[in-house]
Design a protein around this motif. Structure first.
Motif, PDB file in Angstrom:
ATOM      1  N   PRO A  39    -151.662 -43.379 -30.954  1.00  0.00           N
ATOM      2  CA  PRO A  39    -150.567 -44.074 -29.849  1.00  0.00           C
ATOM      3  C   PRO A  39    -150.258 -42.914 -28.525  1.00  0.00           C
ATOM      4  O   PRO A  39    -149.085 -43.168 -28.241  1.00  0.00           O
ATOM      5  N   TRP A  40    -151.494 -42.590 -28.447  1.00  0.00           N
ATOM      6  CA  TRP A  40    -151.026 -41.831 -27.046  1.00  0.00           C
ATOM      7  C   TRP A  40    -152.199 -41.989 -26.291  1.00  0.00           C
ATOM      8  O   TRP A  40    -153.156 -42.223 -27.090  1.00  0.00           O
ATOM      9  N   ASP A  41    -152.056 -41.574 -24.738  1.00  0.00           N
ATOM     10  CA  ASP A  41    -153.031 -42.180 -24.161  1.00  0.00           C
ATOM     11  C   ASP A  41    -154.496 -41.231 -23.680  1.00  0.00           C
ATOM     12  O   ASP A  41    -154.901 -40.963 -22.953  1.00  0.00           O
ATOM     13  N   GLY A  42    -153.751 -39.828 -24.038  1.00  0.00           N
ATOM     14  CA  GLY A  42    -154.071 -38.525 -23.219  1.00  0.00           C
ATOM     15  C   GLY A  42    -153.325 -37.482 -24.213  1.00  0.00           C
ATOM     16  O   GLY A  42    -151.946 -37.395 -24.349  1.00  0.00           O
ATOM     17  N   ILE A  43    -154.097 -35.537 -23.238  1.00  0.00           N
ATOM     18  CA  ILE A  43    -153.838 -34.525 -23.143  1.00  0.00           C
ATOM     19  C   ILE A  43    -153.978 -34.190 -21.767  1.00  0.00           C
ATOM     20  O   ILE A  43    -155.001 -33.971 -22.261  1.00  0.00           O
ATOM     21  N   ALA A  44    -152.783 -33.930 -21.495  1.00  0.00           N
ATOM     22  CA  ALA A  44    -152.743 -32.263 -20.159  1.00  0.00           C
ATOM     23  C   ALA A  44    -152.901 -31.037 -20.482  1.00  0.00           C
ATOM     24  O   ALA A  44    -151.600 -30.392 -21.132  1.00  0.00           O
ATOM     25  N   GLU A  45    -153.900 -30.085 -20.089  1.00  0.00           N
ATOM     26  CA  GLU A  45    -153.675 -29.142 -20.397  1.00  0.00           C
ATOM     27  C   GLU A  45    -153.953 -28.064 -18.859  1.00  0.00           C
ATOM     28  O   GLU A  45    -154.085 -28.746 -17.616  1.00  0.00           O
ATOM     29  N   LEU A  46    -153.082 -27.507 -19.204  1.00  0.00           N
ATOM     30  CA  LEU A  46    -151.750 -26.701 -17.643  1.00  0.00           C
ATOM     31  C   LEU A  46    -152.188 -25.322 -17.917  1.00  0.00           C
ATOM     32  O   LEU A  46    -151.194 -24.700 -19.044  1.00  0.00           O
ATOM     33  N   MET A  47    -152.893 -24.475 -17.078  1.00  0.00           N
ATOM     34  CA  MET A  47    -153.196 -23.394 -17.297  1.00  0.00           C
ATOM     35  C   MET A  47    -152.331 -22.375 -16.967  1.00  0.00           C
ATOM     36  O   MET A  47    -152.459 -22.550 -15.487  1.00  0.00           O
ATOM     37  N   PHE A  48    -151.502 -21.214 -17.242  1.00  0.00           N
ATOM     38  CA  PHE A  48    -150.931 -20.175 -16.380  1.00  0.00           C
ATOM     39  C   PHE A  48    -150.915 -18.930 -17.225  1.00  0.00           C
ATOM     40  O   PHE A  48    -151.415 -18.615 -18.132  1.00  0.00           O
ATOM     41  N   ASP A  49    -150.630 -17.675 -15.976  1.00  0.00           N
ATOM     42  CA  ASP A  49    -150.828 -16.671 -16.678  1.00  0.00           C
ATOM     43  C   ASP A  49    -149.768 -15.984 -17.613  1.00  0.00           C
ATOM     44  O   ASP A  49    -149.811 -15.189 -18.426  1.00  0.00           O
ATOM     45  N   SER A  50    -148.721 -16.364 -17.485  1.00  0.00           N
ATOM     46  CA  SER A  50    -147.299 -16.051 -18.189  1.00  0.00           C
ATOM     47  C   SER A  50    -146.570 -16.957 -18.449  1.00  0.00           C
ATOM     48  O   SER A  50    -146.726 -17.936 -17.568  1.00  0.00           O
ATOM     49  N   VAL A  51    -145.677 -16.946 -19.323  1.00  0.00           N
ATOM     50  CA  VAL A  51    -144.281 -18.366 -19.292  1.00  0.00           C
ATOM     51  C   VAL A  51    -143.331 -18.563 -18.395  1.00  0.00           C
ATOM     52  O   VAL A  51    -143.114 -18.831 -18.396  1.00  0.00           O
ATOM     53  N   LYS A  52    -143.302 -17.360 -18.045  1.00  0.00           N
ATOM     54  CA  LYS A  52    -142.486 -16.647 -16.469  1.00  0.00           C
ATOM     55  C   LYS A  52    -143.548 -17.486 -15.171  1.00  0.00           C
ATOM     56  O   LYS A  52    -141.825 -18.323 -14.898  1.00  0.00           O
ATOM     57  N   ASP A  53    -144.075 -17.851 -15.322  1.00  0.00           N
ATOM     58  CA  ASP A  53    -145.230 -18.034 -14.321  1.00  0.00           C
ATOM     59  C   ASP A  53    -144.931 -19.891 -14.684  1.00  0.00           C
ATOM     60  O   ASP A  53    -144.816 -20.930 -13.753  1.00  0.00           O
ATOM     61  N   VAL A  54    -144.737 -20.081 -16.202  1.00  0.00           N
ATOM     62  CA  VAL A  54    -144.345 -21.939 -16.600  1.00  0.00           C
ATOM     63  C   VAL A  54    -143.415 -22.413 -15.927  1.00  0.00           C
ATOM     64  O   VAL A  54    -142.755 -22.729 -14.889  1.00  0.00           O
ATOM     65  N   ALA A  55    -141.749 -21.252 -16.117  1.00  0.00           N
ATOM     66  CA  ALA A  55    -140.898 -21.017 -15.277  1.00  0.00           C
ATOM     67  C   ALA A  55    -140.898 -21.684 -14.444  1.00  0.00           C
ATOM     68  O   ALA A  55    -139.877 -22.608 -14.124  1.00  0.00           O
ATOM     69  N   ILE A  56    -141.474 -20.361 -13.309  1.00  0.00           N
ATOM     70  CA  ILE A  56    -141.423 -20.770 -12.288  1.00  0.00           C
ATOM     71  C   ILE A  56    -142.184 -21.889 -11.234  1.00  0.00           C
ATOM     72  O   ILE A  56    -141.448 -22.937 -10.338  1.00  0.00           O
ATOM     73  N   ALA A  57    -143.449 -22.535 -11.472  1.00  0.00           N
ATOM     74  CA  ALA A  57    -143.562 -23.398 -11.806  1.00  0.00           C
ATOM     75  C   ALA A  57    -142.951 -25.281 -12.301  1.00  0.00           C
ATOM     76  O   ALA A  57    -142.736 -25.768 -10.940  1.00  0.00           O
ATOM     77  N   PHE A  58    -142.419 -24.999 -12.861  1.00  0.00           N
ATOM     78  CA  PHE A  58    -141.735 -26.249 -13.104  1.00  0.00           C
ATOM     79  C   PHE A  58    -139.465 -26.147 -12.531  1.00  0.00           C
ATOM     80  O   PHE A  58    -139.462 -27.348 -13.074  1.00  0.00           O
ATOM     81  N   ASP A  59    -139.582 -24.658 -11.881  1.00  0.00           N
ATOM     82  CA  ASP A  59    -138.446 -25.420 -11.033  1.00  0.00           C
ATOM     83  C   ASP A  59    -138.708 -25.418  -9.588  1.00  0.00           C
ATOM     84  O   ASP A  59    -137.980 -24.779  -8.934  1.00  0.00           O
ATOM     85  N   SER A  60    -140.227 -25.675  -9.667  1.00  0.00           N
ATOM     86  CA  SER A  60    -140.467 -25.557  -8.149  1.00  0.00           C
ATOM     87  C   SER A  60    -140.269 -27.238  -7.203  1.00  0.00           C
ATOM     88  O   SER A  60    -140.561 -28.009  -7.957  1.00  0.00           O
ATOM     89  N   PRO A  61    -140.156 -27.094  -5.859  1.00  0.00           N
ATOM     90  CA  PRO A  61    -140.320 -28.899  -5.746  1.00  0.00           C
ATOM     91  C   PRO A  61    -141.989 -29.200  -5.841  1.00  0.00           C
ATOM     92  O   PRO A  61    -141.395 -30.710  -5.468  1.00  0.00           O
ATOM     93  N   ALA A  62    -142.876 -28.170  -5.296  1.00  0.00           N
ATOM     94  CA  ALA A  62    -144.225 -29.293  -6.333  1.00  0.00           C
ATOM     95  C   ALA A  62    -143.575 -29.488  -7.947  1.00  0.00           C
ATOM     96  O   ALA A  62    -144.435 -31.092  -7.958  1.00  0.00           O
TER      97      ALA A  62
END
Length: 108
Positions: free
Chosen positions: A53-76
């Motif tokens: 049902p899926w082709d894969g799973i990606a794992e992205l590692m961060f130091d904190s949930v706050k860092d995740v929020a910053i990353a996913f709110d970025s131009p990158a």
């Protein structure tokens, strides 16, 4: 450390080789530009007689949930999401804490 776990499915009609070219060759350059990213892992579903049902799973590692929020709110992240439109039909994700489990417990 926290992980963003992303379950992915390729676009309908896209063959495995084309999908893997996008995901394994081109996509890591976009992930690497996320601010605060500490690691990235791709778990590719094996080629099998069964249609998964899926082709894969990606794992992205961060130091904190706050860092995740910053990353996913970025131009990158905007560029990363734009690239995903080229090869992904769907994504489902969640943020997880990693816990190692000792499978080799000494017997009494």
């Amino acid at each position: 450390m926290v992980k963003v776990m992303v379950v992915i499915r390729r676009k309908d009609g896209m063959d495995r080789e084309t999908f893997l070219g996008h995901w394994t060759a081109a996509h890591p350059a976009y992930v690497a530009k996320l601010p605060g990213i500490r690691g990235y892992r791709q778990n590719i579903a094996i080629d099998h007689r069964k249609q998964w049902p899926w082709d894969g799973i990606a794992e992205l590692m961060f130091d904190s949930v706050k860092d995740v929020a910053i990353a996913f709110d970025s131009p990158a992240a905007a560029a990363l999401f734009k690239h995903e439109e080229d090869f992904l039909a769907s994504t489902e994700w969640f943020i997880a804490d990693e816990h190692d489990v000792d499978l080799f417990v000494p017997e009494d």
